[in-house]
Design an enzyme around this catalytic site. Structure first.
Site, PDB file in Angstrom:
ATOM      1  NE  ARG A  57      18.527  59.007  34.229  1.00 36.51           N
ATOM      2  CZ  ARG A  57      18.607  59.215  32.724  1.00 36.51           C
ATOM      3  NH1 ARG A  57      17.865  59.401  32.096  1.00 36.51           N
ATOM      4  NH2 ARG A  57      19.638  59.550  31.470  1.00 36.51           N
ATOM      5  CE1 TYR A 110       9.672  64.512  57.334  1.00 34.52           C
ATOM      6  CE2 TYR A 110       9.941  65.253  55.513  1.00 34.52           C
ATOM      7  CZ  TYR A 110      10.066  64.691  57.005  1.00 34.52           C
ATOM      8  OH  TYR A 110      11.764  64.471  56.039  1.00 34.52           O
ATOM      9  CG  ASP A 182       3.004  62.806  53.400  1.00 36.63           C
ATOM     10  OD1 ASP A 182       3.413  61.105  53.333  1.00 36.63           O
ATOM     11  OD2 ASP A 182       4.220  63.599  53.216  1.00 36.63           O
ATOM     12  CE  LYS A 207      10.054  58.950  56.976  1.00 37.41           C
ATOM     13  NZ  LYS A 207       9.536  60.191  57.034  1.00 37.41           N
TER      14      LYS A 207
END
Ligand SMILES: *Cc1c(COP(=O)(O)O)cnc(C)c1O
Length: 387
Positions: A57, A110, A182, A207
């Site tokens: 982690r 978004y 973004d 994406k």
């Protein structure tokens, strides 16, 4: 930035995409970073960590390779990889905001970003208002004494609006707020917000970075070491990290990002031109078209106009839905940025959660993620779908 990059001294994007953060594996010479599918690491005596790894982690070598690569591509000093774009956004907002703080978000953000502020962050006392970020004066007017963050998406989703990053960075910084960009739609190949004054870049690596519709991931990149440390602390403390296989898939996708983006942009330009001349299309939203209101700004801050095209269909909502249903080569589906072309109806699909808000999108809108197939095949499919 990786040692290897420093050794090579190479700074061109295409070379960094393939090499930054990725030395041949020390144990075997494997030329791509192995998938370190492991949770914990043998210590050489208590606290004797090999390469700083103790628990995956906190850090994992495959993720480290991706994080160094992301930093190099955005021209930042620190990259962090997450389980999704929204996990990255959540980490950023919980790191830099406290109850009572205010955020300016764009009027065509978004849908998931809007939902994160409206339905999640608001319950924790974060306030927000909406502004048209294409207009720096509107952003300035939306600032309050408690504004800590200005959020920008450019090109935006799904309306392909363009924000002048440099101008809005000036507005945010004058008020003591940070600017987040973004950069999902452009990718760092087409646009590098940190060089234009942004403080934080966020990506849905799902994406264009991943590029093959086979992984969900997110990233943050910053060039301030203190902020980078704070984000890394929260990434570990909250735990929404990218797993080793997902990190490996994104790294694999990034190697071809430059050639893919060139083809996405070229195909999208052909599609936008064809749609502009089509009698059933009332408007085409693509920053590469000279009549797009953000064209000049896009030309200044991007090296290509990208693969996303939206358009409005004569006949309203049902006509737009029909076009989506008739498409065959364009696959009807959410998401974007993969090698295959996708088509969707934002009002009923990706942006349904913004219905009734200031971010509601036109009901006759269709959004395309133009892939890297042969452009002629794409044009033929759209022509038949428009009827
Ligand atoms: C998809 C997307 C996100 C959210 O990313 P996930 O990986 O789906 O969590 C954020 N911003 C933009 C512009 C996106 O397209």
């Amino acid at each position: 930035m990786s040692d290897q990059h420093q050794q090579h001294g190479a700074t061109s994007f295409e070379t960094l995409a393939i090499h930054a953060g990725q030395e041949a594996d020390a144990a075997t010479g494997a030329v791509v970073p192995p998938i370190y599918q492991v949770s914990t690491y043998k210590q050489d005596g208590v606290g004797g960590l090999r390469g700083g790894y103790e628990y995956s982690r906190s850090a994992n070598p495959t993720r480290t390779a991706l994080e160094e690569n992301l930093a190099a591509l955005e021209g930042g000093r620190r990259g962090l990889a997450f389980a999704s774009g929204l996990a990255a956004e959540d980490c950023l907002l919980r790191t830099v905001l406290s109850p009572g703080d205010h955020v300016v978000i764009p009027n065509d953000a978004y849908g998931g970003t809007f939902r994160l502020f409206a339905k999640v962050a608001e319950r924790w006392g974060v306030t927000w208002s909406v502004a048209d970020s294409a207009d720096p004066a509107a952003v300035r007017a939306a600032l309050t004494p408690r504004t800590k963050l200005v959020w920008v998406e450019t090109p935006s989703n799904p309306l392909l609006g363009i924000t002048d990053i440099e101008a809005v960075a000036g507005v945010a910084h004058a008020a003591g707020a940070r600017l987040l960009v973004d950069n999902t739609f452009a990718s760092p190949y087409l646009q590098q917000p940190l060089a234009l004054g942004a403080d934080v870049v966020v990506h849905s690596t799902t994406k264009y970075m991943g590029g093959h519709s086979d992984v969900v991931g997110g990233a943050l990149v910053v060039n301030d070491d203190t902020l980078g440390e704070e984000l890394a602390f929260h990434q570990n403390a909250m735990g929404a990290i990218a797993g080793p296989f997902d990190a490996w898939l994104v790294l694999r996708g990034i190697k071809t990002l430059a050639v893919r983006m060139d083809r996405h942009s070229a195909n999208a330009e052909r599609v936008a031109q064809m749609l502009s001349a089509h009698p059933k299309v009332t408007s085409v939203l693509y920053p590469g078209l000279p009549e797009h209101p953000g064209h000049e700004t896009a030309a200044k801050q991007m090296r290509g106009f990208g693969g996303m095209v939206s358009f409005r269909v004569a006949g309203g909502e049902q006509a737009a839905v029909d076009v989506c249903d008739r498409a065959r080569l364009f696959t009807l589906g959410e998401s974007l940025g993969g090698v295959e072309s996708l088509i969707e109806h934002p009002g009923r699909m990706t942006h349904a959660s913004a219905a009734g808000s200031a971010l509601e999108v036109p009901s006759d809108l269709v959004r395309l993620s133009v892939g890297i197939e042969a452009a002629d095949d794409l044009l033929a499919d759209l022509t038949q779908a428009l009827g």
